[in-house]
Write an enzyme that holds these catalytic residues in place. Structure first.
Site, short mmCIF file in Angstrom:
data_model
loop_
_atom_site.label_atom_id
_atom_site.label_comp_id
_atom_site.label_asym_id
_atom_site.label_seq_id
_atom_site.Cartn_x
_atom_site.Cartn_y
_atom_site.Cartn_z
CD1 TRP A 96 -2.99 1.39 0.69
CD2 TRP A 96 -1.55 2.41 2.06
NE1 TRP A 96 -3.52 2.63 1.00
CE2 TRP A 96 -2.64 3.27 1.83
CE3 TRP A 96 -0.50 2.84 2.89
CZ2 TRP A 96 -2.73 4.53 2.42
CZ3 TRP A 96 -0.58 4.10 3.46
CH2 TRP A 96 -1.68 4.93 3.24
CB SER A 141 2.82 -5.30 2.82
OG SER A 141 2.12 -4.69 3.86
CG PHE A 145 2.15 3.19 5.85
CD1 PHE A 145 1.31 2.62 6.79
CD2 PHE A 145 2.57 2.40 4.78
CE1 PHE A 145 0.87 1.31 6.67
CE2 PHE A 145 2.14 1.09 4.65
CZ PHE A 145 1.29 0.54 5.61
CG LEU A 201 3.90 2.71 11.54
CD1 LEU A 201 2.42 2.47 11.26
CD2 LEU A 201 4.25 2.28 12.95
CD GLN A 202 5.98 0.29 4.49
OE1 GLN A 202 6.56 -0.42 3.68
NE2 GLN A 202 5.25 1.32 4.12
CG ASP A 231 6.54 -6.95 9.91
OD1 ASP A 231 6.00 -5.89 10.28
OD2 ASP A 231 6.38 -7.44 8.78
CG HIS A 235 6.13 -4.36 6.86
ND1 HIS A 235 5.31 -5.44 7.12
CD2 HIS A 235 5.55 -3.70 5.82
CE1 HIS A 235 4.28 -5.44 6.30
NE2 HIS A 235 4.41 -4.40 5.49
#
Length: 255
Positions: free
Chosen positions: A20, A80, A142, A145-146, A206, A234
């Site tokens: 995403w 993902s 985002f 976060l990965q 992750d 991730h």
């Protein structure tokens, strides 16, 4: 609608589906490694990179558009959200997909009854609100976060952010529709119907899709193996592109 697909290399057909908010530029060094052994098809999913958005944006619609624009028989690798697209594609067009490679994938992204292997739904709701205010800042959050938890978090984050807008800004409506799919999709009751052999590669650290989700996939998919990458989060294929490429090549070479 025509998907933007970049093809390179020669050999068996291998399709890469990004996550995403990203685009096919994210494959970077991994794509360079894989193109030495495969006919590689790097896809910009609808509304990302150079591919126009589609409506309705559902997993079935994505599978149908991918099926129409790509080879009749291939291996599909999804990261993902791209992993969920790949799983649904394997269910919808089982004769087209020979094998699956699932990177940091999960049958369900959000926590819920009997499922603690995900993020709180409020996290995705917050991202959805952020898209309306400042989609660029939301995507930057985002990517953070990965990379979170990776042994080389700074390096991974830098490479993710370099690739984030490499092919232009994604379509905000497509981002919002993708978040809806992340919130609502739960594939647990369909996994046993996936008959293709699957390689699951998951980062030990992750925090976005916990390792327990990869372990669940390994238990429930009928023909799956799991390889855990120590020290990675991730974006494990960015942290360890050579190892990722080697495992994919080994898996696809098995009889």
């Amino acid at each position: 609608m025509t998907l933007h697909v970049e093809a390179s290399g020669s050999g068996p057909d291998l399709v890469l589906l990004h996550g995403w908010g990203m685009n096919a530029a994210v494959w970077g060094e991994l794509a360079t490694e894989l193109a030495q052994h495969f006919r590689l098809h790097c896809v910009d999913l609808p509304g990302h990179g150079a591919s126009p958005a589609c409506a309705p944006c559902t997993l079935d619609e994505l599978a149908d558009r991918l099926a129409a624009g790509l080879p009749r028989r291939m291996v599909v690798c999804g990261w993902s959200f791209g992993g969920q697209v790949a799983l649904n594609w394997a269910l919808r067009k089982p004769d087209q997909i020979e094998r699956l490679v699932l990177l940091a994938a999960t049958p369900r992204f959000v926590r819920g009854a009997g499922w603690n292997c995900g993020v709180d739904a409020a996290v995705l709701d917050d991202f959805a609100r952020g898209l309306a205010r400042d989609f660029s800042a939301t995507l930057q959050r985002f990517t953070a976060l990965q990379a979170q938890g990776d042994a080389d978090a700074r390096g991974v984050l830098r490479r993710l952010r370099e690739q984030l807008l490499a092919r232009g800004a994604p379509d905000v409506a497509a981002l919002d529709a993708g978040l809806r799919l992340l919130r609502e999709t739960d594939m647990r009751d369909r996994l046993e119907r996936i008959t293709q052999r699957a390689l699951i590669l998951h980062g030990e650290r992750d925090t976005l899709v916990p390792l327990a989700a990869g372990e669940y996939l390994q238990r429930v998919l009928p023909h799956a193996v799991l390889d855990v990458f120590a020290g990675t989060a991730h974006a494990l294929f960015i942290a360890q592109p050579q190892r990722t490429a080697r495992r994919i090549l080994e898996f696809c070479s098995e009889p």
